[in-house]
Design an enzyme around this catalytic site. Structure first.
Site, PDB file in Angstrom:
ATOM      1  N   TYR A 151     -36.885  -8.164 -12.701  1.00  0.00           N
ATOM      2  CA  TYR A 151     -37.132  -8.800 -14.063  1.00  0.00           C
ATOM      3  C   TYR A 151     -37.811 -10.326 -13.632  1.00  0.00           C
ATOM      4  O   TYR A 151     -37.283 -10.997 -12.721  1.00  0.00           O
ATOM      5  CB  TYR A 151     -35.797  -9.253 -14.543  1.00  0.00           C
ATOM      6  N   ASP A 156     -41.661 -13.994  -6.589  1.00  0.00           N
ATOM      7  CA  ASP A 156     -40.615 -14.624  -7.628  1.00  0.00           C
ATOM      8  C   ASP A 156     -39.498 -14.883  -7.069  1.00  0.00           C
ATOM      9  O   ASP A 156     -38.507 -14.211  -6.979  1.00  0.00           O
ATOM     10  CB  ASP A 156     -40.606 -13.679  -8.931  1.00  0.00           C
ATOM     11  N   LYS A 191     -34.173 -22.433 -11.916  1.00  0.00           N
ATOM     12  CA  LYS A 191     -32.668 -22.264 -11.757  1.00  0.00           C
ATOM     13  C   LYS A 191     -32.271 -23.494 -10.837  1.00  0.00           C
ATOM     14  O   LYS A 191     -32.328 -24.815 -11.430  1.00  0.00           O
ATOM     15  CB  LYS A 191     -32.268 -21.091 -11.158  1.00  0.00           C
TER      16      LYS A 191
HETATM   17  P1  KE4 Z   1     -35.634 -18.009 -17.261  1.00  0.00           P
HETATM   18  O1  KE4 Z   1     -36.805 -17.882 -18.180  1.00  0.00           O
HETATM   19  O2  KE4 Z   1     -34.322 -17.295 -17.633  1.00  0.00           O
HETATM   20  O3  KE4 Z   1     -35.343 -19.255 -16.705  1.00  0.00           O
HETATM   21  O4  KE4 Z   1     -36.104 -17.028 -15.782  1.00  0.00           O
HETATM   22  C1  KE4 Z   1     -36.654 -15.846 -15.876  1.00  0.00           C
HETATM   23  C2  KE4 Z   1     -36.424 -15.149 -14.734  1.00  0.00           C
HETATM   24  C3  KE4 Z   1     -37.642 -15.015 -13.724  1.00  0.00           C
HETATM   25  N1  KE4 Z   1     -37.500 -14.596 -12.466  1.00  0.00           N
HETATM   26  C4  KE4 Z   1     -36.208 -13.973 -11.994  1.00  0.00           C
HETATM   27  C5  KE4 Z   1     -36.251 -13.343 -10.544  1.00  0.00           C
HETATM   28  C6  KE4 Z   1     -35.019 -14.301 -12.717  1.00  0.00           C
HETATM   29  O5  KE4 Z   1     -33.964 -13.856 -12.318  1.00  0.00           O
HETATM   30  C7  KE4 Z   1     -35.227 -14.621 -13.935  1.00  0.00           C
HETATM   31  C8  KE4 Z   1     -34.082 -14.849 -14.946  1.00  0.00           C
HETATM   32  N2  KE4 Z   1     -32.716 -14.496 -14.492  1.00  0.00           N
HETATM   33  C9  KE4 Z   1     -31.686 -13.934 -15.451  1.00  0.00           C
HETATM   34  C10 KE4 Z   1     -30.591 -13.373 -14.694  1.00  0.00           C
HETATM   35  N3  KE4 Z   1     -30.631 -12.139 -14.416  1.00  0.00           N
HETATM   36  C11 KE4 Z   1     -31.457 -15.044 -16.357  1.00  0.00           C
HETATM   37  C12 KE4 Z   1     -30.124 -14.489 -17.110  1.00  0.00           C
HETATM   38  C13 KE4 Z   1     -30.410 -14.332 -18.680  1.00  0.00           C
HETATM   39  O6  KE4 Z   1     -31.436 -13.868 -18.961  1.00  0.00           O
HETATM   40  O7  KE4 Z   1     -29.672 -15.132 -19.497  1.00  0.00           O
END
Ligand code: KE4
Length: 425
Positions: A142, A237, A265
């Site tokens: 993801y 990523d 994060k």
């Molecule tokens: P954000 O747009 O949510 O800040 O980041 C996206 C993203 C990009 N790349 C990786 C490897 C990620 O894990 C994420 C977001 N992680 C999820 C947890 N699995 C965020 C939690 C959520 O979607 O509420």
């Protein structure tokens, strides 16, 4: 009546699924989410006064623990001087220097406001730099909710059972090619066929969105060699792994140099922050120094920079990561022992600060094996732990996170609760 329940009833009427991010909704584990009103260290406190040992930490940012005094002080002090200027401020220069200094592959960097913005921008840049259109990603990974990524994606999409989202035009989705993670031959075959038409390959160097899957020895190096051979931009990523699995992230841990990296994060310390960066010759193509456009009203705002910098400063402590790894190992070994004593088929994966729980008797190193583990058993375990005040990710397809605030006593309390939970399955 439960305040959590009353809040969720109001929320359901106002926000899709009653949440602002799908994975929070408990849809795959069942039941209703609780509402956190306060957090401190490794604890969350909900609207009904229940305390939980938190193994999510806002999905990664809270590596120091919640409401860490140095982060709160930095945010409070900085906010008193204004929240966002819309002109450059010194803290964004300090942040850029800090990231470039700590991540060997980073020559230039651009701050944005989320991991999604970072990955969306990185692939646009890779497409603009190469003049090619195709993107390669891995099943179960993801990379945020950018259209090109919502093809066989992980995290909340796996949780909801919709790994390819409606609303993404097929003309765009068709440009996204997917591979099975840890499959050397499949990657070689795809590159042999399409290598010269691929702009970029984006990968979670350690997969944290299909539960937790570690790279097989040599797999990341294999991707690096394929990308180099075909002029494909390799993007790591590291939104989740950056500064979590080690000081510079997975690329330092595995000694691989990607062409571009994305972060989020932890570098925001709990405030909305993302970043992308890498080779200078590529980053120079980003507006206004180059033609690839990307912008953001709040990018690099001083308060978010202050939270991230305070967090990154605390990570410089020499034994920070060894201690975090020891806590992670203590938790996973203890959980596996408790499951074995209860006769429950259960295995874990872990790396410093992150772990994955699988109800299966095999070691999980592929997406298929992760998907084959027993999610119903996971859901029962999740609730049996929640009832005892331990909060694991509300999905069998998410990784768990530890912080510096998870002390041995908390881990032992977690293991005691797990012994009860495993026996109840
Ligand atoms: P954000 O747009 O949510 O800040 O980041 C996206 C993203 C990009 N790349 C990786 C490897 C990620 O894990 C994420 C977001 N992680 C999820 C947890 N699995 C965020 C939690 C959520 O979607 O509420």
């Amino acid at each position: 009546m439960s305040q959590n329940h009353a809040l969720f009833a109001r929320a359901l009427n106002l926000m899709p699924g009653g949440v602002n991010s799908p994975v929070r909704a408990f849809q795959s584990v069942g039941g209703e989410p609780f509402f956190a009103v306060r957090a401190e260290g490794a604890y969350l406190f909900d609207a009904d006064g229940q305390r939980y040992i938190d193994y999510i930490g806002s999905w990664g940012p809270m590596i120091l623990g919640h409401a860490h005094p140095s982060v709160i002080a930095a945010v409070t002090r900085t906010a008193a001087d204004g929240l966002s200027f819309g002109v450059p401020n010194p803290l964004e220069v300090t942040m850029a220097e800090t990231l470039v200094e700590r991540v060997p592959g980073l020559e230039m960097v651009r701050m944005v406001n989320s991991g999604t913005e970072a990955t969306m921008s990185a692939i646009r840049l890779a497409r603009g730099f190469t003049g090619r259109s195709r993107l390669v990603k891995f099943e179960g990974c993801y990379h945020g909710h950018g259209d090109s990524f919502l093809v066989k994606a992980g995290s909340g999409m796996l949780t909801l059972g919709v790994p390819t989202s409606p609303g993404v035009p097929s003309a765009l989705a068709d440009l996204t090619l997917t591979l099975p993670y840890n499959d050397f031959d499949a990657a070689s075959k795809l590159f042999a066929e399409h290598g010269d038409s691929i702009a970029t390959l984006i990968v979670e160097p350690i997969v944290g969105n299909a539960n937790l899957i570690l790279p097989r020895p040599g797999f990341l190096q294999h991707l690096r060699e394929l990308c180099t051979r075909h002029g494909v931009i390799l993007i790591f990523d590291e939104v989740m792994t950056g500064f979590r699995v080690g000081f510079g992230g997975a690329q330092v841990l595995y000694d691989i140099r990607p062409d571009l990296s994305t972060f989020g994060k932890i570098i925001g310390g709990g405030m909305p922050v993302g970043a992308y960066g890498g080779r200078r010759d590529i980053m120079q193509k980003v507006a206004p120094s180059g033609p690839v456009y990307q912008a953001g009203t709040l990018s690099g705002n001083p308060v978010a920079m202050a939270a991230g910098l305070a967090t990154l400063e605390a990570l410089k402590e020499p034994d920070f990561y060894p201690r975090l790894l020891a806590s992670t190992e203590r938790l996973c070994a203890g959980l596996e022992r408790a499951a074995a004593d209860a006769g429950v088929a259960f295995t874990t994966n872990h790396v410093c600060g992150m772990f994955g729980l699988f109800f299966t008797d095999q070691r999980v190193d592929t997406y298929a094996k992760a998907m084959a583990s027993d999610s119903r058993q996971f859901n029962r375990f999740f609730h049996a732990m929640l009832k005892q005040g331990v909060y694991f990710a509300p999905s069998a397809y998410e990784a768990g996170f530890l912080s510096a605030a998870h002390d041995p006593a908390m881990i032992d309390a977690t293991l005691a609760a797990a012994r009860v939970a495993f026996k109840s399955l």
